[in-house]
Enzyme design. Structure first.
Site, mmCIF file in Angstrom:
data_model
loop_
_atom_site.group_PDB
_atom_site.id
_atom_site.type_symbol
_atom_site.label_atom_id
_atom_site.label_comp_id
_atom_site.label_asym_id
_atom_site.label_seq_id
_atom_site.Cartn_x
_atom_site.Cartn_y
_atom_site.Cartn_z
ATOM 1 N N GLY A 155 -31.355 3.759 38.418
ATOM 2 C CA GLY A 155 -32.194 4.622 39.257
ATOM 3 C C GLY A 155 -33.440 4.982 38.470
ATOM 4 N N ARG A 156 -34.009 6.139 38.834
ATOM 5 C CA ARG A 156 -35.261 6.543 38.197
ATOM 6 C C ARG A 156 -35.110 6.717 36.693
ATOM 7 N NH1 ARG A 156 -35.629 10.329 43.337
ATOM 8 N NH2 ARG A 156 -33.464 10.479 42.720
ATOM 9 N N ARG A 178 -25.638 -0.763 41.738
ATOM 10 C CA ARG A 178 -25.092 -1.108 43.060
ATOM 11 C C ARG A 178 -26.017 -2.098 43.779
ATOM 12 N NH1 ARG A 178 -24.111 4.728 45.405
ATOM 13 N NH2 ARG A 178 -26.079 4.779 44.325
ATOM 14 N N ILE A 237 -25.327 9.813 29.355
ATOM 15 C CA ILE A 237 -26.154 10.961 29.772
ATOM 16 C C ILE A 237 -25.980 11.170 31.274
ATOM 17 C CG2 ILE A 237 -27.901 10.841 27.946
ATOM 18 C CD1 ILE A 237 -29.728 9.447 30.098
ATOM 19 N N ALA A 238 -24.924 10.564 31.850
ATOM 20 C CA ALA A 238 -24.775 10.605 33.307
ATOM 21 C C ALA A 238 -23.998 11.858 33.727
ATOM 22 C CB ALA A 238 -24.092 9.330 33.784
ATOM 23 N N ARG A 239 -22.697 11.779 33.700
ATOM 24 C CA ARG A 239 -21.829 12.907 34.055
ATOM 25 C C ARG A 239 -20.503 12.738 33.339
ATOM 26 N NH1 ARG A 239 -25.188 15.634 35.577
ATOM 27 N NH2 ARG A 239 -25.458 16.797 37.493
ATOM 28 N N GLU A 268 -16.294 19.574 31.029
ATOM 29 C CA GLU A 268 -17.183 20.403 30.199
ATOM 30 C C GLU A 268 -17.305 21.814 30.783
ATOM 31 O OE1 GLU A 268 -20.670 17.750 30.699
ATOM 32 O OE2 GLU A 268 -21.653 19.431 31.728
ATOM 33 N N HIS A 286 -24.913 18.901 27.129
ATOM 34 C CA HIS A 286 -25.543 18.665 28.439
ATOM 35 C C HIS A 286 -26.983 19.202 28.468
ATOM 36 C CE1 HIS A 286 -24.473 18.021 32.946
ATOM 37 N NE2 HIS A 286 -25.742 17.744 32.721
#
Ligand code: GLV
Length: 324
Positions: A155-156, A178, A237-239, A268, A286
């Site tokens: 993505g961005r 995707r 760095i996503a989730r 977290e 985070h």
């Protein structure tokens, strides 16, 4: 009478001032911790809320909040929201895309550099007073420039990392997503589309930037870690939940991969205890979007999303369509 809005967590004073021009605001500058029940109870007294990614607005919370009209997340990720449930209840949901893209990509790159070049591990060694002389192999890590980065999720933010890697560090960029990028975007990022398997097998550095959903839960688990090179680094760095943290701690412990850099964690702010005891991991709380200008832009966009919804019937960056 002004519309009642709650700000779930502490926020910039100037954002509160802006919100107070339009709303009767309940703030939480004292940073009182919520339980899910106390949060639902507080939310039920308001028509709008400015939330962070840690504040759940799911079907259970929504059931307690029939008067809720709009929730504005101060985050680009929104897995704390149940968007279909929000839409079904006619609640406008919004997030803060774009304003954090470059700052977050900077941090992804910083975490990659720190991890590959063993900065945290070597700094701890120095602080412990163990540095007595120079050695040829002291904290020798992996090469970053000229190596291959595999970006999962293009993505961005993924594209921001690709541009840094290709143009700044002469890296070969491979990605899996995707959907494939347009030929124009691929050329701009100098990025080549590959399967997930090929990415895991050939990347020197794997960067995770996929949004969290039930479908992306444990995108990286024991089987995927086993596919990676023993010299590879993994950056998340996503989730939290995209990586099986227990499997990762084991892979790091067994040197199945070289190192990991993690800004997000399953459950977290708790961190899997085994991750705290392996040396070849860089852990941050985070903070990928945490530059002062970007956090202010996020807060103000979230505030604008509430103001725009209550004055014009639609948020600036909505996640769903509802009739006001
Ligand atoms: C941070 O994690 C965000 O989603 O903005």
């Amino acid at each position: 009478m002004k519309t009642k809005v709650i700000v779930a967590r502490p926020i910039f004073e100037e954002t509160l001032v802006r919100l107070r021009e339009h709303f009767d605001v309940t703030d939480n500058q004292a940073d009182i911790a919520w339980t899910k029940a106390s949060w639902a109870q507080a939310l039920s007294q308001h028509a709008g809320a400015l939330t962070t990614g840690s504040d759940p607005v799911d079907a259970e919370v929504l059931k307690a909040c029939p008067s809720l009209k709009a929730v504005a997340n101060m985050a680009v990720g929104f897995n704390n929201f149940d968007v279909p449930a929000l839409t079904a209840q006619g609640v406008q949901a919004s997030n803060t895309p774009d304003v954090l893209t470059e700052t977050t990509a900077d941090f992804g790159f910083a975490l990659l550099m720190a991890t590959a070049r063993r900065m945290a591990e070597s700094e701890h060694y120095l602080r412990r007073g163990e540095w007595t002389q120079w050695r040829y192999d002291m904290f020798a890590g992996a090469e970053v420039h000229g190596s291959t980065i595999g970006i999962l999720g293009m993505g961005r933010i993924g594209q921001g990392i690709a541009r840094r890697a290709a143009h700044g560090f002469g890296m070969k960029v491979i990605y899996h997503n995707r959907s494939r990028l347009s030929a124009e975007s691929e050329a701009e990022c100098k990025a080549t589309y590959v399967s997930k398997d090929e990415l895991l097998k050939t990347a020197d550095h794997v960067m995770l930037v996929v949004p969290y959903s039930a479908a992306s839960h444990h995108t990286i688990g024991a089987a995927e870690l086993a596919q990676m090179k023993p010299t590879a680094t993994l950056i998340n760095i996503a989730r939290g939940g995209i990586v099986d943290d227990a499997a990762l701690a084991l892979a790091l412990h067994n040197k199945q991969i070289a190192a990991a850099g993690l800004d997000v964690f399953e459950g977290e702010p708790k961190v899997h205890p085994d991750l705290l005891t392996v040396p070849n991991v860089v852990l941050t709380p985070h903070i990928a979007s945490a530059s002062i200008p970007t956090r202010l832009a996020m807060a103000n966009l979230a505030a604008d999303n509430l103001i725009s919804y209550f004055t014009q019937g639609k948020s600036v960056t909505p996640l769903n369509t509802v009739t006001a």
